[in-house]
Design a protein around this motif. Structure first.
Motif, mmCIF file in Angstrom:
data_model
loop_
_atom_site.group_PDB
_atom_site.id
_atom_site.type_symbol
_atom_site.label_atom_id
_atom_site.label_comp_id
_atom_site.label_asym_id
_atom_site.label_seq_id
_atom_site.Cartn_x
_atom_site.Cartn_y
_atom_site.Cartn_z
ATOM 1 N N LEU A 57 0.833 -1.210 0.000
ATOM 2 C CA LEU A 57 0.000 0.000 0.000
ATOM 3 C C LEU A 57 0.867 1.260 0.000
ATOM 4 N N ASN A 83 0.915 3.954 -2.930
ATOM 5 C CA ASN A 83 0.580 5.348 -2.640
ATOM 6 C C ASN A 83 1.666 6.291 -3.115
ATOM 7 N N ALA A 128 1.496 6.551 -6.751
ATOM 8 C CA ALA A 128 0.307 7.294 -7.183
ATOM 9 C C ALA A 128 0.492 8.794 -6.977
ATOM 10 N N LEU A 129 1.342 9.170 -6.042
ATOM 11 C CA LEU A 129 1.608 10.594 -5.824
ATOM 12 C C LEU A 129 2.647 11.126 -6.814
ATOM 13 N N GLY A 147 -1.309 10.875 10.292
ATOM 14 C CA GLY A 147 -2.466 9.984 10.378
ATOM 15 C C GLY A 147 -2.395 8.791 9.438
ATOM 16 N N ASN A 148 -1.175 8.414 9.012
ATOM 17 C CA ASN A 148 -1.066 7.316 8.055
ATOM 18 C C ASN A 148 -0.953 5.973 8.773
ATOM 19 N N VAL A 149 -2.117 5.402 9.044
ATOM 20 C CA VAL A 149 -2.184 4.185 9.845
ATOM 21 C C VAL A 149 -3.023 3.148 9.106
ATOM 22 N N ASP A 150 -2.595 1.893 9.208
ATOM 23 C CA ASP A 150 -3.345 0.821 8.564
ATOM 24 C C ASP A 150 -4.718 0.677 9.202
ATOM 25 N N PRO A 151 -5.729 0.408 8.382
ATOM 26 C CA PRO A 151 -7.092 0.274 8.909
ATOM 27 C C PRO A 151 -7.202 -0.778 10.010
#
Lengths: 324, 324
Positions: free
Chosen positions: B105, B109, B112-113, B309-313
């Motif tokens: 992921l 990401n 994708a950026l 806030g980049n945390v796995d669900p």
């Protein structure tokens, strides 16, 4: 005073008390939606929803003698918390009439925000009778959740901010998608946009099966939902548009949009992942509409209101399994 | 140019590009902390962390000929995403060197950026050698994560905003708690506060067992952690304070604070419940310190940075079971 002047006056009273929420975006959401998506996170407002604005607007406009006797509201949800905090910040009493089977957490939160909670039995008692007796006895003023011009004016301040923020970004034309229950927020935003950003058009968003406003707009007259419960978007399951709000919606809004529970859950998960905000199911229907109804939306930018974030941890954890 | 002037210049370059995050609060958090708690949610920054500020500051300061050849960074985390987006918004190439066992992921990401992701094998290859070869071949500029004055200046803009926001609220004296890895954010904030709000004091916050900065401040010289992995606060598990950042921390910061993983998880859950924001474990250590180290904090107000806030669900859903 015109509706627009009432909104501007409410903005004056809210200054320094309500938060001016930002506009958030993410290239990942733009990609999914096929256009630029700007999200107004009213979940970051005091008490976790836009309702604080309307409550503050109504309470702050009362004449001091009336206000000091206190206010009353019927609600087990976001309106209750908004009224409780706005009242306690004004140093006055609030009474919130809630069903005795409301979740304990909501009862506790409302009390912790300074309200007196009066419980009633849904099966055997009438909240209106209890409320009317209390109001008469103590001289309390009823703060209605949406069909009240001062409440609509408070919610309209969201629209004033959207108009300003869109202007700063050079956006002259866009659909503005708004989660819609009784229509207080949608009508307030529509009035503010009419005055300050006429190229922006408010559109109500609802859960499928509870799309009374969408159907009312289509038929040109107020129609009701057959059910008022049984959907996770509990914050916006009102039986029908308000008598004050509907004529405003009819005059100013674009067609309504509706989404499934699964789409609302996916929107919640994407807001978690891409914007780092917590939104509740009812607060997610506008974002879900932007992401999953792209053919029904016009223009290269869409503005979305995320109206609230008061969601149970278990339900939220479940939503995180819906990341597409 | 002084450090403060560098921060002010960075703020000028970031204007209109980085978000000015608000200060959030909740009466429920105040009650738990025993004082007023104001939270600066840098999780709402572009790419979900403050790292975008430093990356933009460094890239925007390059001379145009150097910049157009592109930039490179080593990171599998927040710095990677910040550099990728800041580069692509400048219309230049970025190369991010990441371990091949990084979560898919994060790789997706970062791509994708707009970045080119170059994977290396942690066991057999050196990222520095790979990076140096690529940089030489293509003329790329290395953007370091924290031990770089332009990056520190960018992170320092968080401190400028805190100084302004505190002034608006009439706060003249408070501890400012900052999640601390290599010290780029903490030192930048400390420098900004020294210049603009001398009554506010930055204090680094870390996970227990990885409190190299706290111990370095106590001993007056740089000391290292024995481990650099094995804690959920992955974003801030650096081996030791930076050579540029530590002298700044030593000169300006108050004592460090440290919290357990369980306390970080509780702080994440409370931020979900009371502020409606998503914070990652490393981003939650300052809020956890405010809530669970109240005897170590001075004053009637504490300001807390929620740095990312980049945390796995799955991890986040687990944290929601920690609501106290």
């Amino acid at each position: 005073m015109s509706s627009l002047e009432m909104i501007e006056a409410a903005a004056g009273r809210l200054k320094g008390h309500a938060r001016r929420t930002p506009l958030l975006d993410s290239p990942f959401l733009d990609e999914l939606a096929g256009r630029r998506v700007l999200v107004k996170p009213e979940c970051l407002q005091h008490t976790g929803s836009f309702k604080f604005r309307g409550a503050w607007s109504a309470i702050s406009a009362l004449d001091p003698d009336t206000r000091k006797r206190g206010v009353i509201a019927y609600s087990s949800g976001n309106h209750a918390q908004g009224v409780a905090l706005a009242a306690s910040k004004h140093g006055i009493a609030s009474v919130i009439v809630m069903p005795s089977d409301a979740p304990q957490l909501k009862i506790d939160n409302t009390r912790a925000l300074g309200a007196e909670v009066v419980l009633y039995d849904r099966a055997t008692e009438s909240r209106e009778e209890i409320g009317a007796a209390l109001a008469a006895e103590r001289g309390l003023t009823l703060i209605k959740p949406y069909d009240e011009p001062l409440v609509i004016a408070g919610q309209g301040t969201v629209g004033l901010e959207i108009a300003e923020q869109a202007k700063e970004l050079g956006i002259e034309k866009a659909d503005v998608l708004v989660p819609c229950g009784g229509g207080g927020l949608t009508s307030g935003i529509a009035l503010a946009l009419e005055g300050h950003a006429p190229g922006l058009r408010a559109r109500p968003c609802e859960p499928e099966g509870f799309d009374d406003t969408k159907r009312s707009l289509l038929s040109g007259r107020i129609v009701s939902n057959t059910e008022t419960s049984g959907n996770i978007c509990d914050a916006i399951l009102t039986p029908q548009p308000g008598e004050i709000t509907f004529p405003i919606l009819k005059r100013l809004c674009g067609p309504g949009l509706s989404v499934s529970e699964g789409e609302a859950l996916q929107a919640m998960a994407l807001a978690f992942l891409r914007l780092k905000i917590v939104i509740e199911p009812g607060g997610a229907v506008a974002l879900a509409s932007a992401l999953f109804r792209r053919d029904e939306i016009e223009g290269d930018t869409v503005i979305v209101v995320a109206s609230g974030g008061n969601v149970d941890p278990e339900l939220f954890a479940g939503a995180l399994k819906h990341i597409p």
